[in-house]
Scaffold this active site. Structure first.
Site, PDB file in Angstrom:
ATOM      1  N   HIS A 158     -11.733 -19.629 -64.995  1.00 51.85           N
ATOM      2  CA  HIS A 158     -11.534 -20.414 -66.163  1.00 51.85           C
ATOM      3  C   HIS A 158     -10.219 -19.753 -66.976  1.00 51.85           C
ATOM      4  CE1 HIS A 158     -16.101 -19.222 -65.074  1.00 51.85           C
ATOM      5  NE2 HIS A 158     -16.304 -20.663 -65.194  1.00 51.85           N
ATOM      6  N   ASP A 186     -10.879 -15.750 -68.014  1.00 52.41           N
ATOM      7  CA  ASP A 186     -11.554 -14.778 -67.287  1.00 52.41           C
ATOM      8  C   ASP A 186      -9.603 -13.971 -66.947  1.00 52.41           C
ATOM      9  OD1 ASP A 186     -13.224 -16.426 -66.671  1.00 52.41           O
ATOM     10  OD2 ASP A 186     -12.922 -16.979 -64.471  1.00 52.41           O
ATOM     11  N   GLU A 198     -19.449 -30.240 -62.197  1.00 52.74           N
ATOM     12  CA  GLU A 198     -20.563 -28.671 -61.339  1.00 52.74           C
ATOM     13  C   GLU A 198     -22.468 -29.069 -62.521  1.00 52.74           C
ATOM     14  OE1 GLU A 198     -18.870 -25.193 -60.929  1.00 52.74           O
ATOM     15  OE2 GLU A 198     -20.575 -24.323 -61.149  1.00 52.74           O
ATOM     16  N   GLU A 223     -23.207 -26.526 -56.346  1.00 51.48           N
ATOM     17  CA  GLU A 223     -22.616 -24.407 -56.178  1.00 51.48           C
ATOM     18  C   GLU A 223     -24.595 -24.272 -55.632  1.00 51.48           C
ATOM     19  OE1 GLU A 223     -21.676 -21.889 -58.888  1.00 51.48           O
ATOM     20  OE2 GLU A 223     -23.282 -20.980 -59.118  1.00 51.48           O
ATOM     21  N   ASP A 233     -19.239 -24.765 -54.414  1.00 55.11           N
ATOM     22  CA  ASP A 233     -19.142 -23.068 -55.176  1.00 55.11           C
ATOM     23  C   ASP A 233     -20.186 -22.835 -53.681  1.00 55.11           C
ATOM     24  OD1 ASP A 233     -17.731 -22.942 -56.626  1.00 55.11           O
ATOM     25  OD2 ASP A 233     -19.118 -23.104 -58.585  1.00 55.11           O
ATOM     26  N   ASP A 275     -29.752 -17.624 -62.038  1.00 52.16           N
ATOM     27  CA  ASP A 275     -28.558 -17.812 -60.975  1.00 52.16           C
ATOM     28  C   ASP A 275     -28.086 -16.178 -60.480  1.00 52.16           C
ATOM     29  OD1 ASP A 275     -26.522 -19.467 -60.406  1.00 52.16           O
ATOM     30  OD2 ASP A 275     -25.731 -19.897 -61.779  1.00 52.16           O
ATOM     31  N   ASP A 294     -26.020 -15.484 -58.300  1.00 49.37           N
ATOM     32  CA  ASP A 294     -24.937 -16.077 -57.600  1.00 49.37           C
ATOM     33  C   ASP A 294     -24.329 -15.035 -56.322  1.00 49.37           C
ATOM     34  OD1 ASP A 294     -23.982 -18.257 -59.033  1.00 49.37           O
ATOM     35  OD2 ASP A 294     -23.348 -17.093 -60.884  1.00 49.37           O
ATOM     36  N   ASP A 319     -18.365 -18.216 -55.745  1.00 47.80           N
ATOM     37  CA  ASP A 319     -19.040 -18.400 -57.153  1.00 47.80           C
ATOM     38  C   ASP A 319     -20.235 -17.435 -57.161  1.00 47.80           C
ATOM     39  OD1 ASP A 319     -19.796 -18.099 -59.307  1.00 47.80           O
ATOM     40  OD2 ASP A 319     -19.706 -20.118 -59.988  1.00 47.80           O
TER      41      ASP A 319
HETATM   42  C1  XLS Z   1     -21.925 -21.216 -63.854  1.00 47.59           C
HETATM   43  C2  XLS Z   1     -20.835 -21.544 -62.753  1.00 47.59           C
HETATM   44  C3  XLS Z   1     -19.597 -21.566 -63.843  1.00 47.59           C
HETATM   45  C4  XLS Z   1     -18.897 -22.178 -62.725  1.00 47.59           C
HETATM   46  C5  XLS Z   1     -17.294 -22.511 -63.506  1.00 47.59           C
HETATM   47  O1  XLS Z   1     -23.156 -20.636 -63.351  1.00 47.59           O
HETATM   48  O2  XLS Z   1     -21.325 -21.627 -61.957  1.00 47.59           O
HETATM   49  O3  XLS Z   1     -19.121 -19.825 -62.706  1.00 47.59           O
HETATM   50  O4  XLS Z   1     -18.816 -22.191 -61.591  1.00 47.59           O
HETATM   51  O5  XLS Z   1     -16.753 -22.866 -65.318  1.00 47.59           O
HETATM   52 NI    NI Z   2     -20.083 -22.306 -60.180  1.00 42.62          NI
HETATM   53 NI    NI Z   3     -23.424 -20.639 -60.968  1.00 51.35          NI
END
Ligand code: XLS
Ligand code: NI
Ligand code: NI
Length: 437
Positions: free
Chosen positions: A99, A102, A230, A266, A294, A305, A307, A337
């Site tokens: 992003h 980031d 996404e 994702e 992702d 989430d 991740d 991700d």
């Molecule tokens: C958040 C998203 C983010 C996207 C990019 O849940 O996964 O990280 O991948 O903005």
């Molecule tokens: Ni993502």
């Molecule tokens: Ni996410």
């Protein structure tokens, strides 16, 4: 400066190895299903999780200490660029993703923020050139700063909308400068909390307007990346507009945007929507909308989430099965991700986590290829729908059948005979294939 001096170059050592800092399955040059693993998987490092996250959660401060932590904002950003390329080199990861916020700190004004970005983008460009590593995608963070409290492209305040548009414009310029393969829109706060104060129609119309403007501007500056949306059903807002693949495709179609976009799917977003990852990929694929992945996994006991790095082989296998069946990821890739757990705060964990994800996807790729090459599932599916190949089924599929012709057939076709779907047998077969590769 070297940030990971204690970590060796990570190499493929094969299944017999017990070296935790080596790949057991990911052998980039190994040919599987007609292409090298590297070509199929196109791995990417997620800048935000790997270089900016520190393990902060709603109950406690960060736990991870990184070498750049004590530096001032812009120096920290520069150090992370160096760390990024060193990290990618050590793991032999070809792509990264970020992003805007980031990679560079925000300044007091938009002008200052853009200036900071320019400094870092120039460094990234040099780093890409020197290393041969590439940008899988970039995107804009329009959810962290408090100005986006009520959304960005779906803001209730036209001034915020304009700011968001300016941020996207700059993001597209950055993407072009760095030769990004894709450009992602994730609707961070594009959703709502309550209908009591929301004009849903206006918000959706405005979001579509922002996408149309973005397409026009990318064309104007000659930025030819694949645009991706996404989907995610909730978090941070209660109702995210891009709920899942099907919802997002319908939105794009409604607003005449479909041909300009594909989807970045994702795993954890799929499960939050009540779907499997493979479901989301299949929906995208049959609509010609599979763009990129992702890669991560959620925790079925938690409703948010998380991740996590993907290690579930059933999921990676079925994911790669869908990808191979769809003809591959094209300009997309497998972007991790994913973040290390708060308790995994050592630098070595960043490597171990990526190795876990890369090996799990390589393993899944091998198993998926075998499933297809041995027609394990294809023969079952072919057989299951065989009645549509001839007779009345062929008439339905060719469009010749009418309600009247089908009634005539049904009246004389008695009894109807169905066959078992054999799910349990297939699940065991899947396990056998996964553990055989
Ligand atoms: C958040 C998203 C983010 C996207 C990019 O849940 O996964 O990280 O991948 O903005
Ligand atoms: Ni993502
Ligand atoms: Ni996410």
């Amino acid at each position: 400066m070297a940030y990971f001096a204690n970590i060796p170059q990570i190499k493929f050592e094969g299944k017999g190895s017990d070296n935790p800092l080596a790949f057991k399955h990911y052998d980039p040059q190994q040919v599987v299903f007609g292409k090298t693993m590297e070509e199929h998987l196109r791995y990417a490092v997620a800048y935000w999780h790997t270089f900016t996250a520190d393990g902060t959660d709603p109950f406690g401060a960060g736990t991870a200490v990184r070498a750049w932590d004590s530096l001032g904002a812009l120096d920290k950003a520069k150090a992370r660029v160096e760390a990024n390329f060193e990290f990618m080199d050590k793991l032999n990861i070809p792509f990264y993703a970020f992003h805007d916020r980031d990679i560079a700190p925000e300044g007091a004004t938009l002008q200052e923020t853009n200036k900071n970005l320019d400094v870092i983008v120039a460094m990234l460009k040099d780093g890409q050139k020197a290393s041969g590593r590439k940008l899988l995608w970039n995107t804009q963070n329009m959810f962290t700063n408090p100005r986006f409290v009520h959304g960005a492209g779906t803001a209730v305040n036209a001034d915020v909308y304009a700011y968001a548009a300016a941020q996207v414009k700059k993001g597209l310029e950055v993407g072009k400068e760095l030769g990004a393969e894709n450009y992602v829109f994730w609707g961070g706060r594009e959703g709502y909390e309550t209908l009591l104060n929301t004009d849903m129609k206006l918000e959706l119309d405005n979001l579509a307007r922002l996408y149309h403007m973005s397409i026009a501007y990318a064309k104007e500056i000659g930025f030819d990346a694949q645009f991706l949306i996404e989907p995610k059903p909730k978090e941070p807002t209660k109702h995210q507009y891009d709920f899942d693949s099907a919802t997002t495709i319908a939105f794009l179609q409604n607003y005449g945007l479909k041909e300009h976009f594909k989807l970045n799917l994702e795993a954890n977003h799929a499960t939050l929507a009540g779907h499997t990852f493979e479901h989301e990929i299949r929906v995208a694929a049959i609509n010609g909308m599979l763009g990129s992945l992702d890669a991560n996994q959620g925790d079925m006991l938690l409703g948010w989430d998380t991740d996590e790095f993907p290690t579930d082989l059933y999921s990676t296998t079925l994911t790669m099965y869908e990808v191979l069946k769809a003809g591959g990821l094209g300009r997309g890739g497998v972007n991790f991700d994913a973040k290390v757990r708060r308790g995994s705060f050592e630098v070595e964990d960043l490597f171990l986590a990526h190795i876990a994800g890369m090996d799990s996807f390589a393993w899944g790729l091998k198993a998926a290829a075998k499933l297809i090459e041995n027609k394990v599932l294809d023969s079952v599916v072919e057989d299951r729908y065989a009645s549509f190949n001839s007779g009345i089924g062929a008439e339905i599929v060719s469009g010749k059948a009418t309600l009247a012709s089908l009634e005539q057939y049904a009246l004389q076709n008695n009894p109807i005979v169905n066959k078992s779907g054999r799910q349990e047998r297939l699940r065991l077969l899947l396990s056998e294939v996964i553990y055989s590769v």
